[in-house]
Design a protein around this motif. Structure first.
Motif, mmCIF file in Angstrom:
data_model
loop_
_atom_site.group_PDB
_atom_site.id
_atom_site.type_symbol
_atom_site.label_atom_id
_atom_site.label_comp_id
_atom_site.label_asym_id
_atom_site.label_seq_id
_atom_site.Cartn_x
_atom_site.Cartn_y
_atom_site.Cartn_z
ATOM 1 N N ASN A 29 14.951 31.163 7.250
ATOM 2 C CA ASN A 29 15.121 29.720 7.259
ATOM 3 C C ASN A 29 13.830 29.013 6.864
ATOM 4 O O ASN A 29 13.839 28.094 6.038
ATOM 5 C CB ASN A 29 15.559 29.249 8.645
ATOM 6 N N GLU A 30 12.708 29.414 7.447
ATOM 7 C CA GLU A 30 11.455 28.728 7.151
ATOM 8 C C GLU A 30 11.107 28.817 5.668
ATOM 9 O O GLU A 30 10.705 27.830 5.056
ATOM 10 C CB GLU A 30 10.320 29.303 7.989
ATOM 11 N N VAL A 31 11.283 30.001 5.083
ATOM 12 C CA VAL A 31 10.968 30.165 3.668
ATOM 13 C C VAL A 31 11.908 29.319 2.810
ATOM 14 O O VAL A 31 11.479 28.665 1.847
ATOM 15 C CB VAL A 31 11.054 31.656 3.277
ATOM 16 N N ALA A 32 13.189 29.293 3.160
ATOM 17 C CA ALA A 32 14.143 28.504 2.390
ATOM 18 C C ALA A 32 13.872 27.007 2.529
ATOM 19 O O ALA A 32 13.966 26.251 1.551
ATOM 20 C CB ALA A 32 15.571 28.822 2.844
ATOM 21 N N VAL A 33 13.525 26.562 3.737
ATOM 22 C CA VAL A 33 13.229 25.141 3.954
ATOM 23 C C VAL A 33 12.011 24.717 3.143
ATOM 24 O O VAL A 33 12.024 23.669 2.470
ATOM 25 C CB VAL A 33 13.021 24.855 5.453
ATOM 26 N N ILE A 34 10.949 25.506 3.199
ATOM 27 C CA ILE A 34 9.744 25.167 2.436
ATOM 28 C C ILE A 34 10.050 25.139 0.945
ATOM 29 O O ILE A 34 9.602 24.243 0.213
ATOM 30 C CB ILE A 34 8.615 26.165 2.759
ATOM 31 N N THR A 35 10.843 26.100 0.484
ATOM 32 C CA THR A 35 11.230 26.127 -0.930
ATOM 33 C C THR A 35 12.012 24.879 -1.298
ATOM 34 O O THR A 35 11.772 24.257 -2.349
ATOM 35 C CB THR A 35 12.057 27.389 -1.225
ATOM 36 N N TRP A 36 12.959 24.490 -0.433
ATOM 37 C CA TRP A 36 13.751 23.281 -0.714
ATOM 38 C C TRP A 36 12.861 22.045 -0.753
ATOM 39 O O TRP A 36 13.015 21.194 -1.637
ATOM 40 C CB TRP A 36 14.842 23.108 0.347
ATOM 41 N N LEU A 37 11.942 21.933 0.191
ATOM 42 C CA LEU A 37 11.045 20.778 0.230
ATOM 43 C C LEU A 37 10.189 20.706 -1.027
ATOM 44 O O LEU A 37 9.984 19.619 -1.594
ATOM 45 C CB LEU A 37 10.151 20.846 1.471
ATOM 46 N N GLN A 38 9.702 21.831 -1.500
ATOM 47 C CA GLN A 38 8.888 21.841 -2.713
ATOM 48 C C GLN A 38 9.700 21.447 -3.933
ATOM 49 O O GLN A 38 9.191 20.782 -4.839
ATOM 50 C CB GLN A 38 8.268 23.227 -2.917
ATOM 51 N N ARG A 39 10.966 21.840 -3.954
ATOM 52 C CA ARG A 39 11.821 21.538 -5.106
ATOM 53 C C ARG A 39 12.328 20.097 -5.103
ATOM 54 O O ARG A 39 12.585 19.539 -6.172
ATOM 55 C CB ARG A 39 13.036 22.481 -5.115
ATOM 56 N N ALA A 73 23.383 23.082 9.464
ATOM 57 C CA ALA A 73 23.043 24.487 9.293
ATOM 58 C C ALA A 73 21.549 24.666 9.098
ATOM 59 O O ALA A 73 20.824 23.713 8.808
ATOM 60 C CB ALA A 73 23.773 25.050 8.065
ATOM 61 N N SER A 74 21.090 25.908 9.240
ATOM 62 C CA SER A 74 19.778 26.283 8.721
ATOM 63 C C SER A 74 19.946 26.559 7.229
ATOM 64 O O SER A 74 21.030 26.359 6.663
ATOM 65 C CB SER A 74 19.258 27.535 9.447
ATOM 66 N N LEU A 75 18.886 27.008 6.589
ATOM 67 C CA LEU A 75 18.952 27.320 5.172
ATOM 68 C C LEU A 75 18.534 28.774 4.945
ATOM 69 O O LEU A 75 17.805 29.350 5.733
ATOM 70 C CB LEU A 75 18.034 26.399 4.362
ATOM 71 N N ARG A 76 18.983 29.327 3.853
ATOM 72 C CA ARG A 76 18.502 30.643 3.439
ATOM 73 C C ARG A 76 18.532 30.733 1.923
ATOM 74 O O ARG A 76 19.290 30.020 1.253
ATOM 75 C CB ARG A 76 19.305 31.775 4.078
ATOM 76 N N LEU A 77 17.705 31.604 1.389
ATOM 77 C CA LEU A 77 17.622 31.824 -0.049
ATOM 78 C C LEU A 77 18.449 33.047 -0.425
ATOM 79 O O LEU A 77 18.336 34.107 0.202
ATOM 80 C CB LEU A 77 16.176 32.075 -0.468
ATOM 81 N N THR A 78 19.270 32.910 -1.464
ATOM 82 C CA THR A 78 19.966 34.081 -1.982
ATOM 83 C C THR A 78 19.007 34.882 -2.857
ATOM 84 O O THR A 78 17.909 34.429 -3.200
ATOM 85 C CB THR A 78 21.184 33.668 -2.816
ATOM 86 N N ALA A 79 19.433 36.065 -3.265
ATOM 87 C CA ALA A 79 18.613 36.898 -4.142
ATOM 88 C C ALA A 79 18.356 36.210 -5.472
ATOM 89 O O ALA A 79 17.346 36.476 -6.138
ATOM 90 C CB ALA A 79 19.304 38.242 -4.362
ATOM 91 N N GLU A 80 19.235 35.293 -5.849
ATOM 92 C CA GLU A 80 19.079 34.558 -7.102
ATOM 93 C C GLU A 80 18.240 33.301 -6.943
ATOM 94 O O GLU A 80 18.027 32.555 -7.901
ATOM 95 C CB GLU A 80 20.460 34.186 -7.669
ATOM 96 N N GLY A 81 17.754 33.034 -5.723
ATOM 97 C CA GLY A 81 16.921 31.868 -5.485
ATOM 98 C C GLY A 81 17.690 30.605 -5.167
ATOM 99 O O GLY A 81 17.111 29.522 -5.071
ATOM 100 N N GLU A 82 19.001 30.719 -4.956
ATOM 101 C CA GLU A 82 19.806 29.555 -4.580
ATOM 102 C C GLU A 82 19.667 29.309 -3.082
ATOM 103 O O GLU A 82 19.622 30.254 -2.293
ATOM 104 C CB GLU A 82 21.274 29.792 -4.933
ATOM 105 N N ILE A 83 19.599 28.041 -2.679
ATOM 106 C CA ILE A 83 19.492 27.683 -1.263
ATOM 107 C C ILE A 83 20.883 27.372 -0.729
ATOM 108 O O ILE A 83 21.577 26.497 -1.249
ATOM 109 C CB ILE A 83 18.537 26.494 -1.074
ATOM 110 N N VAL A 84 21.284 28.110 0.306
ATOM 111 C CA VAL A 84 22.636 27.991 0.848
ATOM 112 C C VAL A 84 22.561 27.832 2.364
ATOM 113 O O VAL A 84 21.529 28.110 2.978
ATOM 114 C CB VAL A 84 23.481 29.237 0.485
#
Length: 378
Positions: free
Chosen positions: A70-80, A150-161
């Motif tokens: 979740n933390e990695v996906a959240v930070i990724t979403w915030l940066q994007r 929900a929390s967030l997570r990154l798929t192997a393709e880099g999609e946030i779900v």
């Protein structure tokens, strides 16, 4: 009751040295395991001569995989999607199959000190600048459309779900084993979701609490009131259109001054830390309902100071012409606020009773719940 700190792993410098070549990093000049620990992490500072310092946050086994992902996906979403400054992730592993034997997140170190350490020495103009920054953070967090709680997570393709809901107050496996009879699990006692609406999430929270009431003897005093809670859930379903009037937003949920980094020389906020328990939530349960801007001074006066801080935020946001940012977090009706109050009070009863805590307050919370429920059923 054990604390999260008690479950933190023991980490050695040699183990960190063994990790670095596996993620294509050269040997560090210095590796310092910091004495100050976050509740859910051991923290190490890594330095080199010719590159940025890095922070290694080594997680305990409290919430396997989900919290790190979740933390990695959240930070990724915030940066994007936002301009909110966050510590970039260099590498992470949500498994324990590494030289540390633990989950970890390796991040770039942000310049400055935590805001709680410097706040008393700042000038009024410097503080107002920080308020303006926080206004923009709140606007950013409430300006994006979400479809799930929900929390967030990154798929192997880099999609946030969407991922499962996270909360520091959830029952962890180690406490379930200690306090509940065999057969109970993280899934049986916690609302995980994702959920598509405020009412759906509220009902799920109540149903998990009611399950615990049926299972744990310390909660037997709540069992006579289960039929009334079931009637309340049905009433929520019937009024769901009105009660679901909310916006969903990504919420940090622990945005105290210790998680805000400030550069004294540059007079600026350099970033916001610790997004591990951040989730997409109804705005009413977002930043302002938790530790927002808490100065970490434990003197009993925080409530008054928070009220003054919120007033400054209102004034600064209105002066900038973007409307009252604090107002975005308010309940839209008394019924919606009472729905949340019942959910929170029942959860509090279920949280403390199995642990033998807050004995003098449990009955008061129950009475508050019954008063609201009886008003709804009239």
């Amino acid at each position: 009751m054990g604390t999260p700190l008690e479950a933190l792993p023991t980490v050695s410098v040699p183990a960190i040295e063994q990790l670095l070549p596996t993620i294509n990093l050269p040997p560090a000049k210095t590796i310092t395991i910091l004495n100050t620990k976050a509740e859910y992490h051991v923290i190490a500072l890594l330095t080199w001569n010719d590159q940025e310092d890095l922070i290694l946050r080594i997680a305990g086994p409290h919430v396997p995989r989900t919290k790190t992902e979740n933390e990695v996906a959240v930070i990724t979403w915030l940066q994007r999607n936002t301009k909110i400054p966050v510590p970039a992730v260099v590498h992470h592993d949500s498994s324990t199959d590494n030289p540390l034997g633990c989950e970890y997140v390796l991040q770039k170190r942000l310049k400055g000190q935590s805001l709680d350490l410097v706040w008393p020495s700042l000038t009024e103009d410097e503080k107002l600048k920080i308020y303006d920054f926080m206004v923009e953070v709140l606007r950013e967090l409430t300006s994006h459309e979400w479809k799930h709680i929900a929390s967030l997570r990154l798929t192997a393709e880099g999609e946030i779900v969407p991922g499962p809901v996270l909360d520091e107050r959830f029952w962890e496996a180690r406490d379930i084993e200690k306090y509940f009879p065999p057969g109970e699990t993280v899934e049986s006692l916690n609302p995980l979701g994702p959920y598509s609406s405020y009412v759906e999430f509220s009902i799920a929270r109540l149903e998990k609490s009611m399950h615990a009431i049926r299972k744990h003897e310390s909660l037997a005093f709540m069992r006579p009131h289960l039929p009334l809670l079931e009637d309340f859930i049905e009433a929520l379903r019937e009024d769901s259109k009105k009660l679901n009037r909310t916006n969903l937003c990504l919420a940090h949920r622990d945005l105290h001054m210790g998680n805000i980094m400030y550069d004294v020389e540059g007079h600026t906020v350099t970033g916001i830390l610790d997004w591990e328990f951040s989730v997409v939530m109804p705005v009413q349960q977002g930043e302002l309902s938790r530790a927002f801007m808490h100065d970490l001074v434990d003197d009993g006066g925080w409530g008054e100071r928070k009220g003054k801080m919120l007033e400054v935020l209102r004034e600064r946001s209105q002066e900038e012409g973007g409307g009252d940012v604090v107002e975005r977090f308010g309940y839209v009706s008394e019924d919606q606020e009472e729905m949340q109050e019942v959910v929170d009070l029942v959860r509090a009863i279920v949280e403390v009773s199995p642990r033998g805590q807050r004995e003098g307050e449990r009955m008061g919370w129950r009475d508050e719940v019954l008063e609201i429920l009886e008003g709804w059923m009239d």
